[in-house]
Design an enzyme around this catalytic site. Structure first.
Site, PDB file in Angstrom:
ATOM      1  N   SER A   1     -10.961  -0.655  -1.865  1.00 28.29           N
ATOM      2  CA  SER A   1      -9.772  -0.501  -0.969  1.00 28.29           C
ATOM      3  C   SER A   1     -10.381  -0.775   0.524  1.00 28.29           C
ATOM      4  O   SER A   1      -9.427  -1.398   1.267  1.00 28.29           O
ATOM      5  CB  SER A   1      -9.061   0.877  -0.989  1.00 28.29           C
TER       6      SER A   1
ATOM      7  N   HIS B   1      -3.979   6.363   3.207  1.00 27.88           N
ATOM      8  CA  HIS B   1      -4.699   5.295   2.691  1.00 27.88           C
ATOM      9  C   HIS B   1      -4.043   3.650   3.282  1.00 27.88           C
ATOM     10  O   HIS B   1      -4.708   2.947   3.735  1.00 27.88           O
ATOM     11  CB  HIS B   1      -4.389   5.173   1.012  1.00 27.88           C
TER      12      HIS B   1
ATOM     13  N   ASP C   1       0.881  -1.146  -0.015  1.00 28.10           N
ATOM     14  CA  ASP C   1      -0.095   0.016   0.169  1.00 28.10           C
ATOM     15  C   ASP C   1       0.800   1.253  -0.112  1.00 28.10           C
ATOM     16  O   ASP C   1       1.986   1.218  -0.726  1.00 28.10           O
ATOM     17  CB  ASP C   1      -0.890   0.169   1.415  1.00 28.10           C
TER      18      ASP C   1
END
Length: 752
Positions: free
Chosen positions: A539, A222, A164
């Site tokens: 996600s 994220h 990620d």
């Protein structure tokens, strides 16, 4: 970041995400450094991924010595094709030698063609850019919070690798309080420039254009969000400015995290992703979670996610991936290999909404996150003509709410005018199921609602058109779970006979840990910071299934990736009906508690997947690329079809409506419950589709743990209002366990 987090950066993304097919890019990155060219390489070079034959390493060599030998082999290959004065080491971006076999290098077109003709080279292709696919959700899934000391030792042995944007280690979600040292199987490291590893974050690496010297710290948010969703410690009182207040936690708070940062301001490069998989597999992770995706599905032999996951599968590692955020368009799911779990997004029973009240008292509701101070005051409505940079530069609209319509706009320039907020029109007629975040107070309305505001604004009875934007609140969503409108749909364009997505999980308005270096909205100039943020995307769904897989693995550490996938798929709970049915949400919503004790599993080995690829029509080069073995060729006469893979779901693509069809699917189940068990088949179907199971009773014993059967599906598919295909199911039950396999019949000509 399923694939991508839905963090709004322009109205183009907002208005068209649900109306046109788009690239699943959505997160905002802050590292703006350009990727350098190789020394001596001209501007005409590109990065290519080269897969080579596996090089035999002498048993007496250490891992470092074996790696050096492979590097020398790569340099020799490359040195024979270079057209200029640069050296092979200068051109190499990565060596893949720990788990994969090959390298990434900067090459001209001519050099690439020369290299492709060499005997030791299996395949070569230009790298592709992937994108990230962007609390209460675990309660919604029925997995209770725990501080059970008897469970923690089992969770402590599970290592989750997160591929990620990195991690923010200071978040409370990553506290290592009470955790013992990492398990002995762990072989990974923490980067030298990252001093924040602990007994929770036990490894951290970063990959950027061949360099491994960057910091794995998360500047985008994220990666921190996904890691805490999968395995964060329980943090009470977490919220975004008081919104969605509660305890933020992951599925397995005792599990360890290994971080592999591959995503930067220019996306997630294929060569970086492969390097991360190469390390993670050798490091000893149990689960890999990758919320990344490409614009379109790719053939497995050229897809780094599929190749990396295949090698992970060989080592017993489960790979969970996001489906993508290009819904509701058919065939838009990008991660479709059957050896990884593809996760779609569904809603939870909590919606996040804001309100706009006009001066005449009329009230409107929109799915927007307005986490700002001083909301609730009356503002003058102003129509600037457009909310683009051209119209707003050097303008002042202090105290006004701007009418921005359905065109392009600049959030940054709206803020510079001093406006109190903005009102936008949503072109898509899909439901308001996702709350977007902006850097100024905003309202998003459907076209009909927007025109009501225009009527009020233009009315001769309105002396001063006024509006009030209110703070965001949470409301109950009784229809949940339902398929998120942005979640990519099937069918699987690479293999029609494999149903994708596999499963769905909460991916809408998810609260989880955030990096304080990232803006709440992801917008330039948004100086709001938060320890926890609310974002949406497949996600966010992906790490829910990652956590569920870790939960299953903590109880069954020796189960294969196929067994874990089967347990998750066959124990799923129902999702509210959608026109695309299983092509939208797979088998249903993940149920971690039930997945831990599924009763039966549909297992598969590397050899089964190799047979599947042969049935897919793979040639010797493609097989060698997937397996890393030059000898991995298919037999001259391939028996069976791709749909014969021992998969826990059944997809039946038919030519079209009204065309008669008949298909058979062999399946084998392994009893993982009580030894002496009798399972009976129950079939549910619809008019026009016949499903039979032979035999329809399976009697297991201590000596007989595996049994086979055949599913026959036939009939004529008829169009039914509100649906695309026909949903049927097979449930094996012993009275306690209910092992459900969806069967979906669809006209592939209508969805391509």
């Amino acid at each position: 970041m399923a694939a991508m987090a839905i963090v709004r950066s322009s109205l183009l993304l907002l208005l068209f995400a649900l109306a046109v097919f788009l690239s699943p890019a959505a997160a905002i990155y802050t590292n703006n450094e350009a990727r350098p060219q190789a020394a001596g390489a001209g501007d005409d070079t590109k990065v290519y991924i080269v897969f080579t034959e596996r090089q035999p390493a002498a048993a007496e060599l250490s891992e470092m010595e074996a790696g050096a030998a492979v590097e020398s082999f790569h340099h020799g290959l490359l040195g024979d094709v270079l057209d200029d004065s640069s050296s092979a080491p200068d051109r190499i971006v990565y060596h893949y030698s720990r788990s994969l076999h090959g390298f990434a290098a900067r090459l001209t077109e001519d050099e690439k063609n020369k290299l492709a003709g060499m005997d030791s080279v299996l395949s070569i292709h230009e790298r592709v850019v992937y994108r990230p696919q962007t609390t209460r959700s675990w309660n919604f899934l029925g997995l209770p919070q725990h501080n059970d000391p008897t469970r923690l030792p089992f969770e402590n042995d599970v290592i989750i690798g997160m591929v990620d944007t990195g991690i923010w280690p200071e978040s409370e979600s990553f506290s290592d309080e009470g955790l013992p040292p990492p398990p002995a199987k762990w072989k990974g490291v923490c980067s030298k420039n990252f001093t924040s590893c602990n007994n929770k974050i036990i490894g951290a690496r970063a990959y950027f254009n061949g360099s491994r010297n960057r910091s794995p710290r998360d500047l985008e948010g994220h990666g921190t969000h996904t890691a805490s969703t999968a395995a964060g410690r329980a943090v009470p009182g977490a919220s975004l400015a008081g919104l969605a207040n509660g305890t933020a936690r992951g599925a397995v708070p005792g599990a360890r995290l290994a971080i592999y940062k591959v995503c930067w301001d220019d996306g997630c490069m294929e060569d970086d992703i492969l390097a991360a998989f190469d390390d993670a597999i050798a490091d000893g992770v149990d689960i890999l979670s990758a919320s990344l995706g490409s614009e379109m599905p790719r053939d497995y032999s050229t897809d780094p996610m599929a190749i990396g996951a295949f090698h992970a599968m060989r080592r017993g590692i489960v790979t969970s991936v996001s489906a993508g955020n290009s819904g509701p368009f058919m065939g838009s799911i990008s991660n479709v290999a059957p050896w990884m779990i593809s996760v779609a997004a569904v809603t939870t029973d909590r919606r996040i909404v804001s309100h706009l009240v006009l001066g005449n008292g009329k009230r409107f509701e929109g799915s927007v996150i307005n986490a700002f101070p001083n909301l609730g005051k009356r503002s003058l409505i102003v129509d600037p003509g457009s909310c683009t940079e051209e119209y707003l530069t050097d303008k002042r609209y202090k105290g006004a709410v701007l009418l921005c319509g359905d065109g392009f706009y600049s959030d940054h320039h709206i803020r510079l005018t001093g406006a109190d907020g903005a009102i936008h029109m949503r072109l898509s007629k899909t439901r308001k199921d996702t709350a977007f975040s902006f850097s100024v107070p905003t309202m998003i309305l459907q076209e009909e609602e927007y025109h009501q505001i225009l009527d009020y604004y233009n009315s001769s009875n309105t002396r001063l058109p006024m509006a009030t934007l209110t703070s965001t609140v949470t409301v109950k969503d009784a229809a949940a779970p339902s398929a998120a409108s942005f979640s990519s749909r099937g069918p699987n364009l690479i293999t029609h006979g494999i149903l994708k997505p596999d499963i769905s999980a909460p991916g809408v308005d998810i609260l989880a840990a955030w990096s304080p270096k990232a803006a709440v909205s992801g917008e330039e100039g948004d100086d709001r910071k938060a320890a926890y943020n609310i974002i949406s995307g497949t996600s966010m769904a992906c790490p829910h299934v990652t956590g569920a897989a870790a939960y299953v693995k903590s109880a069954h550490p020796h189960w294969s990736p196929a067994a874990v996938l089967s347990a998750i798929v066959t124990t799923a709970t129902p999702v509210s009906p959608a026109p695309e049915a299983e092509l939208a949400y797979g088998a249903g919503q993940v149920s971690p508690l039930r997945a831990r004790y599924p009763g039966l599993v549909y297992d598969a080995s590397e050899a089964d997947y190799a047979s599947f690829l042969c049935a897919q029509g793979y040639n010797s080069t493609q097989m060698a690329t997937m397996t890393g073995r030059a000898s991995a060729a298919c037999p001259a006469e391939v028996e069976g079809a791709a749909g014969d893979l021992n998969y826990p779901t059944i997809a039946v693509p038919v030519l079209n409506y009204g065309v008669r069809f008949a298909a058979e699917f062999p399946r084998t189940v392994t009893n993982v419950g009580p030894a002496d068990s009798v399972y009976r088949a129950k079939v549910t179907t619809v008019p026009g589709v016949k499903v039979t199971v032979t035999p329809d009773e399976l009697a297991f014993s201590k000596e007989k743990k595996t049994m086979s059967f055949k599913v026959s599906v036939s009939g004529t598919l008829r169009p039914v209002n509100g649906t695309l295909g026909a949903s049927a199911s097979l449930v094996w039950s012993d009275g306690r366990h209910h092992v459900r396999s969806p069967i979906y019949v669809f006209p592939h000509k209508r969805v391509m």
